[in-house]
Design a protein around this motif. Structure first.
Motif, mmCIF file in Angstrom:
data_model
loop_
_atom_site.group_PDB
_atom_site.id
_atom_site.type_symbol
_atom_site.label_atom_id
_atom_site.label_comp_id
_atom_site.label_asym_id
_atom_site.label_seq_id
_atom_site.Cartn_x
_atom_site.Cartn_y
_atom_site.Cartn_z
ATOM 1 N N ALA A 1 38.341 -37.479 3.855
ATOM 2 C CA ALA A 1 39.400 -37.314 2.854
ATOM 3 C C ALA A 1 38.990 -36.298 1.802
ATOM 4 C CB ALA A 1 39.716 -38.659 2.205
ATOM 5 N N GLN A 2 37.733 -36.340 1.362
ATOM 6 C CA GLN A 2 37.263 -35.386 0.351
ATOM 7 C C GLN A 2 37.338 -33.961 0.882
ATOM 8 O OE1 GLN A 2 33.381 -37.044 -0.347
ATOM 9 N NE2 GLN A 2 34.048 -38.182 -2.166
ATOM 10 N N THR A 3 36.863 -33.742 2.111
ATOM 11 C CA THR A 3 36.892 -32.403 2.694
ATOM 12 C C THR A 3 38.319 -31.897 2.867
ATOM 13 O OG1 THR A 3 34.808 -32.810 3.856
ATOM 14 C CG2 THR A 3 36.205 -31.025 4.685
ATOM 15 N N SER A 4 39.190 -32.750 3.380
ATOM 16 C CA SER A 4 40.578 -32.330 3.627
ATOM 17 C C SER A 4 41.309 -32.018 2.329
ATOM 18 C CB SER A 4 41.324 -33.429 4.401
ATOM 19 O OG SER A 4 40.698 -33.685 5.638
ATOM 20 N N THR B 1 34.438 -28.194 10.831
ATOM 21 C CA THR B 1 33.469 -28.293 11.926
ATOM 22 C C THR B 1 32.489 -29.432 11.696
ATOM 23 O OG1 THR B 1 33.639 -25.910 12.331
ATOM 24 C CG2 THR B 1 31.711 -27.052 13.217
ATOM 25 N N GLY B 2 31.930 -29.502 10.484
ATOM 26 C CA GLY B 2 31.000 -30.580 10.166
ATOM 27 C C GLY B 2 31.670 -31.943 10.200
ATOM 28 N N LEU B 3 32.925 -31.995 9.755
ATOM 29 C CA LEU B 3 33.667 -33.249 9.766
ATOM 30 C C LEU B 3 33.909 -33.723 11.199
ATOM 31 C CD1 LEU B 3 35.187 -35.436 8.269
ATOM 32 C CD2 LEU B 3 37.177 -33.914 8.172
ATOM 33 N N ARG B 4 34.265 -32.795 12.063
ATOM 34 C CA ARG B 4 34.500 -33.163 13.460
ATOM 35 C C ARG B 4 33.208 -33.691 14.115
ATOM 36 N NH1 ARG B 4 38.650 -31.524 16.538
ATOM 37 N NH2 ARG B 4 39.115 -29.817 15.098
ATOM 38 N N GLU B 5 32.081 -33.052 13.794
ATOM 39 C CA GLU B 5 30.808 -33.511 14.346
ATOM 40 C C GLU B 5 30.462 -34.910 13.848
ATOM 41 O OE1 GLU B 5 28.095 -30.516 13.147
ATOM 42 O OE2 GLU B 5 28.746 -29.048 14.667
ATOM 43 N N ARG B 6 30.737 -35.198 12.572
ATOM 44 C CA ARG B 6 30.447 -36.520 12.026
ATOM 45 C C ARG B 6 31.295 -37.595 12.723
ATOM 46 N NH1 ARG B 6 28.912 -38.658 6.800
ATOM 47 N NH2 ARG B 6 28.754 -36.539 5.952
ATOM 48 N N ILE B 7 32.585 -37.309 12.898
ATOM 49 C CA ILE B 7 33.475 -38.283 13.530
ATOM 50 C C ILE B 7 33.096 -38.484 14.994
ATOM 51 C CG2 ILE B 7 35.857 -38.766 14.157
ATOM 52 C CD1 ILE B 7 35.217 -39.036 11.168
ATOM 53 N N THR B 8 32.770 -37.401 15.688
ATOM 54 C CA THR B 8 32.399 -37.504 17.098
ATOM 55 C C THR B 8 31.126 -38.328 17.272
ATOM 56 O OG1 THR B 8 33.427 -35.354 17.537
ATOM 57 C CG2 THR B 8 31.869 -36.164 19.163
ATOM 58 N N MET C 1 39.076 -36.476 16.295
ATOM 59 C CA MET C 1 39.735 -35.814 15.164
ATOM 60 C C MET C 1 40.626 -34.707 15.702
ATOM 61 S SD MET C 1 37.939 -33.706 12.053
ATOM 62 C CE MET C 1 38.726 -32.235 11.408
ATOM 63 N N ALA C 2 41.842 -34.621 15.174
ATOM 64 C CA ALA C 2 42.798 -33.595 15.574
ATOM 65 C C ALA C 2 43.362 -32.936 14.327
ATOM 66 C CB ALA C 2 43.914 -34.194 16.408
ATOM 67 N N VAL C 3 43.562 -31.622 14.405
ATOM 68 C CA VAL C 3 44.144 -30.845 13.309
ATOM 69 C C VAL C 3 45.409 -30.182 13.823
ATOM 70 C CG1 VAL C 3 43.802 -28.980 11.653
ATOM 71 C CG2 VAL C 3 41.869 -30.442 12.288
#
Length: 405
Positions: free
Chosen positions: A313-316, A368-375, A381-383
């Protein structure tokens, strides 16, 4: 010269002190030479005695200002001192034109203490006095007699303006150095805090993924073993029950460690409260209409899940603030039977997700970092976005009964 403004930066202090001493010595030396010339040409006359007395008075008045230069920070004292020095010099000039040599250091005094047009008027007045005194004493006028004082005044003006430009540049450089030093200190503090936060998150994730999960597995195995025991195996059942209780106590302790290592925004509240506070801060700081929606009954999530969703949420919202030019942003947190979801939507300018690449300056790694964390947590994660159609970020994390214990 007297100090009438704030002290310069430390880089010029020693140089200016040397220049000030040289200026004082030059003024007194010129005064002594002029007095000696008058005394040698009028050794027994009234002119010689008047010149000597006037020179002594000028030396005392000038020396008092040089010795008490800090007191001359008061402008009325500085102006009174300058007027006294100029008046005594003008009287000496009326006695003998030899004292016109003192006009050059007087130019600098007026240019330093006076401001703008007043300084130039004073320089013109001093120059006119010198030219008039020399022409009146000799009874004749020559080009050199007029051009000499004028050239001297021009040189003094140019030198003073050059010094002022150097001083202003030094002040700008000092301000830049101070700003860089302050920024470096703030950056070091921020990096330290980020490092501490990252290490806390890493430890919490490691404890949750290894120790806590291992203890949970032990409890399940002990429970299965206890169920499989025959009714008469009371001693074995007691040992298994004791092991079950010990593992449960250690699991609670591990989970307490994980809670203590959570980010500050999650330490005193749950994930919904932290997200709501984030939305309120975003709305207050940027003017964007940011709000939180919650679907489903909240359940206790693993610390790694809460940290990941909060960071998402912070990143987005940071991307919305910096790039989207949106008027509305909605954060939706959903608790489903088998997963927890987080959707961040904004009505901003949008972009083409297929063209997003990290920039050479190091920026652009947020998604990119957010997707790696979720994975890494087994989620997805989808954008979804398009130019002019806003942006939606959808995150899904799986939930099992053991993860929400």
């Amino acid at each position: 010269m007297p100090e009438t403004s704030s002290s310069p930066g430390p880089g010029l202090t020693a140089v200016l002190r040397l220049v000030r001493l040289a200026f004082h010595a030059g003024f007194l030396l010129l005064l002594a030479i002029a007095t000696a010339r008058v005394w040698l040409t009028h050794p027994t006359g009234t002119t010689g005695w008047l010149a000597a007395a006037g020179a002594a008075l000028l030396a005392v008045v000038y020396g008092s200002g040089a010795a008490l230069r800090h007191a001359l920070h008061r402008r009325w004292l500085a102006m009174s001192w300058l007027a006294a020095v100029t008046a005594v010099w003008a009287a000496l000039l009326a006695i003998s034109p030899d004292f016109s040599w003192l006009a050059f250091p007087l130019f600098f005094l007026h240019l330093h203490l006076l401001r703008g047009v007043h300084a130039l008027i004073a320089v013109v007045a001093v120059t006119a006095l010198v030219v008039t005194a020399q022409g009146w004493r000799t009874g004749t006028w020559s080009v050199g007699m007029v051009l000499g004082p004028i050239i001297g005044a021009g040189v003094a003006v140019i030198i003073t303006w050059g010094y002022a430009a150097i001083y202003a540049e030094n002040q700008r450089r000092q301000a830049l150095i101070d700003d860089l030093t302050r920024t470096r200190a703030e950056l070091a503090t921020t990096q330290h805090q980020a490092g501490v936060a990252a290490e806390r998150e890493r430890l919490a994730r490691e404890i949750h993924d290894t120790l806590a999960q291992g203890l949970s597995s032990i409890i399940l195995l002990l429970r299965a073993a206890e169920t499989a025991l025959p009714p008469e195996a009371d001693k074995a059942r007691a040992r298994i029950t004791e092991a079950h209780r010990t593992a449960a106590d250690n699991l609670d302790e591990a989970r307490r460690f994980v809670r203590d290592l959570r980010p500050p925004s999650l330490s005193d509240a749950g994930l919904p409260q932290a997200l709501d506070r984030l939305c309120q801060n975003t709305a207050r700081e940027t003017g964007t209409d940011c709000r939180l929606l919650t679907n489903g009954a909240p359940v206790a999530l693993p610390s790694g899940y809460e940290v990941a969703l909060l960071r998402a949420a912070q990143t987005s919202l940071s991307n919305v603030t910096r790039h989207a030019a949106a008027t509305t942003a909605v954060v939706t947190l959903g608790y489903l039977d088998t997963e927890v979801t987080l959707d961040i939507y904004d009505d901003g300018t949008g972009f083409d997700p297929t063209t997003v690449r990290p920039a050479p300056d190091g920026s652009g790694y947020g998604l990119t970092g957010l997707r790696e964390r979720i994975t890494a947590l087994g989620g997805s994660m989808a954008v979804e976005s398009a130019p002019g159609d806003g942006t939606a970020v959808a995150i899904r994390l799986p939930l099992t009964p053991e993860e929400i214990r």
